[in-house]
Design a protein around this motif. Sequence first.
Motif: not given
Length: 661
Positions: A592-597, A605-611
Amino acid sequence: MSNPRYPTLFSPFDLGGYTLRNRIIHASIVTKYIANNAPTEKLINYYRSRAAGGAAAIVTEPIAMTAYNRIPTRLRAWDDVGMGNLRQVADLVNTEGSLLLGQVQDSGRGRHGVGRNDGAVGASALPDDLSWTVPTALSIGEIEAMIEAWARGCRRLKNAGFAGVEISAGHGHLFHQFLSPWSNRRDDEYGGDLEGRTRFLRSLISAIRNECGYPFIIGLKLPADDGVVGGIDMNEASAIAARLAEQRSEFDSWTWAWGSHARSLYKHLPDAHGERHPYLAHIAELRKIAPEVATGGIGYITDPNECETALTNGTADIVFLGRPLITDPSFPNKSRVGREADIRYCVACNTCWRSIIDGQGLECDNNPRVGSPDEHEWQPISVSNPKHIVIVGTGVAALEAAHTAARRGHRITVAGDHSNVGGKTLLHASLPGGENLSSVYDYQYLMANRYEVEFALGRKASADDIVSLQPDVVLLATGSRAGQPHWLDDDWAASGLIPSLREIATDLLERSDTTEGRCVLVDQDHTEMTYAVAELLARRFTKVTIMTSRERLGHDMSLINRQGSYQRLHDLGIEILCNVEPVDLDALENAQLGIRNVYSGALSHIDDVVAVTHASSRIPNDELLAPLQAHGLDVRTIGDSRAPRSLLATTREAYQVANQL
Ligand SMILES: Cc1cc2nc3c(=O)[nH]c(=O)nc-3n(C[C@H](O)[C@H](O)[C@H](O)COP(=O)(O)O)c2cc1C
């Protein structure tokens, strides 16, 4: 002596009572080299060089011919006051053996820039598809008055020495707006069926012919597929051409334009993301409607072979070249005498279009001399005191400076750690849609070798190495590298797990496998190369997300290139997230990649992140500057090593610095 490879291209052609010396016509190009309705020195230089460079005719940018349309960046033909200027321009073109055709055009409701087009008129009170400008619908009386004004304006051009005009009825402009059922909803004689929608254009052609008689070339630029649903598709384009063909005794040539003032605007400037000369096959079909009308081939025709083929395979009688003649005004002459390798080829980057829309006047990534004197056969001023100049770097800044300074008589040594030339542009040229860019450094390298530049490549030069060459001047053209974005802490940066865009692109170009999962590209660059890498990512990962802290992608691209890029990114199914930045990289352990507005601070967050990769602001590679200066050397930084900027800024700066040495 004409090049035997292009017998048709360099054969004369009779048109509208004139004889063209060959088949190459400079397509209409807005230059923004006109101020207060008068030509600037740059416009004079521009036209003189294109005429002297061998074009048989030049179609000017649109000329102001009606009381309504008095745009100050257009030459004045709405009354007799501008006659002196018109004569001056026609004379200088005619003196060089070329003909001048004025463009008849009105943008109507169309507008490329931000804001609305105040005071716009149009076929119907319906919004422009780009700017949402709602024009005032022209009354029948106003239409008739405009037609009369245009005809009188054309007469002035003829009196000034112009050989004819081209009516611009494509590109989404006013006449196109009348032709299209999407923008013309009138219920009077200028709307409705094909007869009504073509009436404005047909009446204009007749009025100009009546006013100007013969000899006088009247050419048409008609709409082909305009890419607007409910607008003009190829069937409608054929129907329009067939109706106009009934009037063919009154005009002399036709060609077609794709796209409109809409999301399809980019189609009028096809580039390396698609096939070469993509419209010629369609033009060949359209010409069958009336084969006796002289037909112009147009659109991303880049070299003399393509021109010759279009002329000999039944597609066209003449070729219109726009961007290629911006890049090299001597394209015709060089082709004619067998100097094709010396042509500086257009790379279809569309920086030219961006430069006129941004308002600073026409510029070209691959021609730093546009609009300068004697551009067609440029010979730099030789130096009386040749110096030994060491240039460190192998990119386009180094090469532009090298060949320019060498031509001036300096002794040049280029030292660089790479064994290939091209620098960052070499990588860009390997990416989707980048292939043309190799001609930038190929030309520079060819010229550098011709003017005996010494190359010491494949070994990183230290300050001591450079000092030992005993240079009079050192130019540091060592480029730039990706900076560390603020959201990437030192530990993550040191881990090597979040590569920069260039690193991931270099790696992926060496592989062909596909990875399951999402690659996230964090975009703080907003230029073409970033989205070219995104297209590569879409071929190597099953999912791709681009995120940016700005309001939209491609902020630093022209509208044209942005449209093309958006089309491809969406076609590839790439997810686009705006106004966000990464926050929680540790979540990557769980894919996962956490994101902030960036406005609200809201977390998700965004799922399924491999890179994850980042296109971050670049920082100059200028480490050699201080040590070399400490040796008392005259050291100057150019290109990205001075400040990371565009290809345009790089070639222009390197050229200017080399001319000052
Ligand atoms: C900078 C720029 C300005 C242009 N201005 C005009 C214009 O004023 N009128 C017009 O009919 N076409 C204009 N065009 C379109 C060209 O005439 C031509 O149709 C287009 O560039 C495709 O030809 P090319 O691939 O040879 O460049 C412009 C194109 C460019 C790149």
